[in-house]
Write a protein that holds these residues in place. Structure first.
Motif, PDB file in Angstrom:
ATOM      1  N   GLU A 157       9.364   6.789  -9.127  1.00  0.00           N
ATOM      2  CA  GLU A 157      10.383   7.662  -8.860  1.00  0.00           C
ATOM      3  C   GLU A 157      11.744   7.273  -9.128  1.00  0.00           C
ATOM      4  O   GLU A 157      11.948   5.954  -8.926  1.00  0.00           O
ATOM      5  CB  GLU A 157      10.240   7.991  -7.305  1.00  0.00           C
ATOM      6  N   LYS A 158      12.863   7.892  -9.336  1.00  0.00           N
ATOM      7  CA  LYS A 158      14.208   7.489  -9.541  1.00  0.00           C
ATOM      8  C   LYS A 158      14.719   6.761  -8.272  1.00  0.00           C
ATOM      9  O   LYS A 158      14.525   7.179  -7.397  1.00  0.00           O
ATOM     10  CB  LYS A 158      15.090   8.778  -9.854  1.00  0.00           C
ATOM     11  N   PHE A 159      15.230   5.832  -8.773  1.00  0.00           N
ATOM     12  CA  PHE A 159      16.150   4.992  -7.775  1.00  0.00           C
ATOM     13  C   PHE A 159      15.221   4.163  -6.682  1.00  0.00           C
ATOM     14  O   PHE A 159      15.714   3.490  -5.792  1.00  0.00           O
ATOM     15  CB  PHE A 159      17.123   5.677  -6.862  1.00  0.00           C
ATOM     16  N   TYR A 160      13.865   4.242  -6.858  1.00  0.00           N
ATOM     17  CA  TYR A 160      13.117   3.661  -5.858  1.00  0.00           C
ATOM     18  C   TYR A 160      13.105   2.242  -6.033  1.00  0.00           C
ATOM     19  O   TYR A 160      12.622   1.819  -7.315  1.00  0.00           O
ATOM     20  CB  TYR A 160      11.760   4.191  -5.749  1.00  0.00           C
ATOM     21  N   GLN A 161      13.230   1.519  -5.154  1.00  0.00           N
ATOM     22  CA  GLN A 161      12.997  -0.144  -5.219  1.00  0.00           C
ATOM     23  C   GLN A 161      11.834  -0.464  -4.463  1.00  0.00           C
ATOM     24  O   GLN A 161      11.831  -0.428  -3.128  1.00  0.00           O
ATOM     25  CB  GLN A 161      14.295  -0.931  -5.150  1.00  0.00           C
ATOM     26  N   ALA A 162      10.945  -1.297  -4.931  1.00  0.00           N
ATOM     27  CA  ALA A 162       9.869  -1.901  -3.993  1.00  0.00           C
ATOM     28  C   ALA A 162      10.308  -2.728  -3.089  1.00  0.00           C
ATOM     29  O   ALA A 162       9.804  -2.932  -1.837  1.00  0.00           O
ATOM     30  CB  ALA A 162       8.849  -2.470  -4.970  1.00  0.00           C
ATOM     31  N   TRP A 163      11.273  -3.830  -3.333  1.00  0.00           N
ATOM     32  CA  TRP A 163      11.830  -4.951  -2.432  1.00  0.00           C
ATOM     33  C   TRP A 163      13.281  -4.641  -2.585  1.00  0.00           C
ATOM     34  O   TRP A 163      13.902  -5.474  -3.145  1.00  0.00           O
ATOM     35  CB  TRP A 163      11.226  -6.205  -2.972  1.00  0.00           C
ATOM     36  N   PRO A 164      13.821  -3.820  -1.801  1.00  0.00           N
ATOM     37  CA  PRO A 164      15.371  -3.661  -1.889  1.00  0.00           C
ATOM     38  C   PRO A 164      16.076  -4.744  -1.529  1.00  0.00           C
ATOM     39  O   PRO A 164      16.001  -5.365  -0.434  1.00  0.00           O
ATOM     40  CB  PRO A 164      15.758  -2.224  -1.034  1.00  0.00           C
ATOM     41  N   GLY A 165      17.047  -4.982  -2.194  1.00  0.00           N
ATOM     42  CA  GLY A 165      17.841  -6.082  -1.686  1.00  0.00           C
ATOM     43  C   GLY A 165      17.468  -7.568  -2.382  1.00  0.00           C
ATOM     44  O   GLY A 165      18.121  -8.377  -2.455  1.00  0.00           O
ATOM     45  N   PRO A 188       0.816  -1.372  -0.194  1.00  0.00           N
ATOM     46  CA  PRO A 188       0.007  -0.034  -0.131  1.00  0.00           C
ATOM     47  C   PRO A 188       0.817   1.211   0.143  1.00  0.00           C
ATOM     48  O   PRO A 188       1.757   1.237   0.834  1.00  0.00           O
ATOM     49  CB  PRO A 188      -0.660  -0.087   1.173  1.00  0.00           C
ATOM     50  N   GLY A 189       0.782   2.130  -0.900  1.00  0.00           N
ATOM     51  CA  GLY A 189       1.231   3.529  -1.076  1.00  0.00           C
ATOM     52  C   GLY A 189       2.220   3.415  -1.866  1.00  0.00           C
ATOM     53  O   GLY A 189       2.957   4.657  -2.280  1.00  0.00           O
ATOM     54  N   GLN A 190       2.625   2.422  -2.444  1.00  0.00           N
ATOM     55  CA  GLN A 190       3.738   2.209  -3.516  1.00  0.00           C
ATOM     56  C   GLN A 190       3.416   2.586  -5.003  1.00  0.00           C
ATOM     57  O   GLN A 190       4.311   2.494  -5.914  1.00  0.00           O
ATOM     58  CB  GLN A 190       4.477   0.698  -3.380  1.00  0.00           C
ATOM     59  N   GLU A 191       2.157   2.794  -5.221  1.00  0.00           N
ATOM     60  CA  GLU A 191       1.589   2.874  -6.676  1.00  0.00           C
ATOM     61  C   GLU A 191       2.433   3.877  -7.337  1.00  0.00           C
ATOM     62  O   GLU A 191       2.510   3.890  -8.491  1.00  0.00           O
ATOM     63  CB  GLU A 191      -0.027   2.983  -6.517  1.00  0.00           C
ATOM     64  N   GLU A 192       2.679   5.108  -6.583  1.00  0.00           N
ATOM     65  CA  GLU A 192       3.207   6.115  -7.322  1.00  0.00           C
ATOM     66  C   GLU A 192       4.611   6.114  -7.232  1.00  0.00           C
ATOM     67  O   GLU A 192       5.473   6.674  -7.780  1.00  0.00           O
ATOM     68  CB  GLU A 192       2.567   7.550  -6.919  1.00  0.00           C
ATOM     69  N   LYS A 193       5.311   5.647  -5.847  1.00  0.00           N
ATOM     70  CA  LYS A 193       6.632   5.902  -5.396  1.00  0.00           C
ATOM     71  C   LYS A 193       7.264   4.723  -6.508  1.00  0.00           C
ATOM     72  O   LYS A 193       8.404   5.392  -6.663  1.00  0.00           O
ATOM     73  CB  LYS A 193       6.728   5.131  -4.227  1.00  0.00           C
ATOM     74  N   ILE A 194       6.803   3.732  -7.065  1.00  0.00           N
ATOM     75  CA  ILE A 194       7.823   2.986  -7.723  1.00  0.00           C
ATOM     76  C   ILE A 194       8.251   3.612  -9.018  1.00  0.00           C
ATOM     77  O   ILE A 194       9.083   3.118  -9.811  1.00  0.00           O
ATOM     78  CB  ILE A 194       7.015   1.596  -8.061  1.00  0.00           C
TER      79      ILE A 194
END
Length: 464
Positions: A396-404, A388-394
């Motif tokens: 954005e530059k350098f944003y990773q939904a599941w980092p690592g 929830p809340g990732q629909e727009e953030k993904i």
């Protein structure tokens, strides 16, 4: 007294007492008084009328001062309101020159120094090129920071009045006013008002410059932050395929005589796939650089969307070999006017993103449909979906939904959004019923195409 002032009022008091003594006090038609009581009466009348005339003249002066103060307050308030609402230095200067010209019924100009400290016109009415004296006075005021010009004690033999625009640190410009009336001169009250307005203009200019400097500083901080993120993220994405390529190449060199054909082919295949992965990382970095510099220019032509999708699938053949991809295209899908290389990059990034988050054997669906004058495309997977809340953030530059968990610099979806918006469309993401995520984007369809419609052999194409 209220109309002409104190002097005429006192004169009228003396005349009225004299006429009363001449016509209405015995002896009549004479200034001789028959009784001393009449003398006292006339003196009292003269004193009272004189006092009333003085009070009335004083009230008249106070009313004039109040009107002047009200005019000054209104002018200052209006100037402050109008300057506060301006969001650029040029708009601020134009508004200030216009307001001062209106208040003083003259020609106002604002002069600011250029990079070589030479005064140039930034707003208002220009000084004639042949009028060298006016320019000399403006330069003198800028260097010395003192009032000069018409109606002042300094360099008065010019048409304009020149005031320095002083910030908290230095003189930042010059305000010029050439009134149309009063032989180019201003009274003391008007001059004080002009000085107050000049101070307001100087403060507004200083405030705008500070805002610009703060904004530039913020941009520099953001750029440094993004540079650090880019280096830390991309260095991993570049190092990993290079390590794999170096390892496979080393094995081929060292074990060349002892490797069978299948093993050698596997190493070569690994080198090829990692080189392609490295190429996609570099390509995304170059595209991101073009987008940030504003150099992205579309080279649009009419294309068959199925061919664009096919080229993207061919680039990802190694990553998608164990993930079935189904494609559904309508039978009456028209030709689409687009930049084929950029749109191919969109499909590559969306499919690669789906492959990263989809387990082996899980399907990836590509569906296209025409809705009115819009083409809608969706790429859906059966991965973990979006929090929830990732629909727009993904996006954005350098944003990773599941980092690592996955490899990537977080630039692919950002590039997708920029390319789609450059084509006049929109892209968004949401969770898919039953699990997974779906990325949808739409593109406007042109009114006419070279062909009325494109008819593929099958309405729905088999999985690749």
């Amino acid at each position: 007294a209220s109309a002409l002032g104190r002097g005429p009022a006192i004169l009228s008091s003396f005349l009225s007492v004299a006429l009363t003594a001449f016509f209405f006090v015995p002896e009549y038609l004479s200034f001789e008084l028959a009784n001393t009581e009449y003398v006292v009466t006339l003196v009292v009348m003269l004193v009272v009328s004189t006092l009333i005339s003085g009070l009335t003249a004083r009230l008249r002066y106070q009313a004039t001062v109040a009107r002047q103060q009200e005019r000054q307050a209104n002018a200052l308030f209006e100037m402050s309101q109008n300057l506060t609402g301006r969001y650029s230095l040029d708009a601020l200067l134009d508004e200030a020159a216009r307001q001062i010209s209106r208040i003083f019924e003259g020609q106002a100009a604002i002069l600011l120094p250029d990079a070589e400290a030479r005064l140039i016109l930034r707003a208002g009415d220009p000084i004639a090129d042949y009028d060298v004296t006016e320019k000399i006075v403006a330069g003198w005021v800028f260097r010395h920071g003192h009032l000069a010009g018409a109606g002042t004690g300094t360099l008065p033999n010019v048409r304009g009045i020149y005031l320095p625009l002083k910030s908290s640190r230095q003189v930042i410009g010059v305000l010029r006013l050439e009134p149309h009336s009063h032989e180019g001169r201003l009274d003391s009250e008007s001059l004080r008002l002009l000085e107050a307005l000049a101070n307001q203009v100087a403060l507004a200019i200083e405030r705008e410059e500070l805002v610009t400097q703060a904004r530039a500083g913020q941009l520099q901080v953001e750029a440094e932050k993004m540079r650090n993120i880019l280096l830390s993220t991309v260095s991993h994405d570049l190092r990993t395929p290079l390590t794999v390529i170096a390892g496979a190449a080393s094995s081929l060199l060292e074990e060349e005589g002892r490797l069978d054909g299948a093993t050698r082919h596997e190493f070569v295949q690994t080198i090829y796939e990692e080189a392609k992965r490295l190429d996609r990382v570099v390509h995304n970095l170059l595209e991101m650089s073009r987008l940030q510099s504003g150099e992205l220019k579309l080279n649009t032509e009419w294309h068959v969307l199925e061919e664009v999708i096919g080229c993207a699938l061919a680039q990802l053949e190694g990553q998608l070999h164990d993930r079935p991809v189904s494609i559904s295209l309508p039978a009456d899908l028209p030709l689409v006017k687009l930049d084929v290389l950029l749109m191919e990059r969109v499909f590559v990034n969306l499919l690669e993103n789906a492959a990263k988050h989809t387990p082996a054997g899980a399907p990836i669906d590509i569906v296209c449909r025409v809705e009115g004058k819009t083409l809608q495309v969706e790429v859906a997977d059966r991965g973990p979906g979006l929090l929830p809340g990732q629909e727009e953030k993904i996006f954005e530059k350098f944003y990773q939904a599941w980092p690592g968990r996955t490899r990537g610099a977080g630039l692919g979806l950002t590039i997708c959004r920029s390319v789609i918006e450059a084509h006049g469309g929109r892209i968004w993401a949401e969770n898919r019923p039953g699990g997974g995520a779906v990325f949808r984007f739409n593109l406007p369809l042109a009114e006419e195409s070279p062909l009325d419609e494109y008819l593929p052999d099958e309405a729905a194409h088999p999985a690749h």
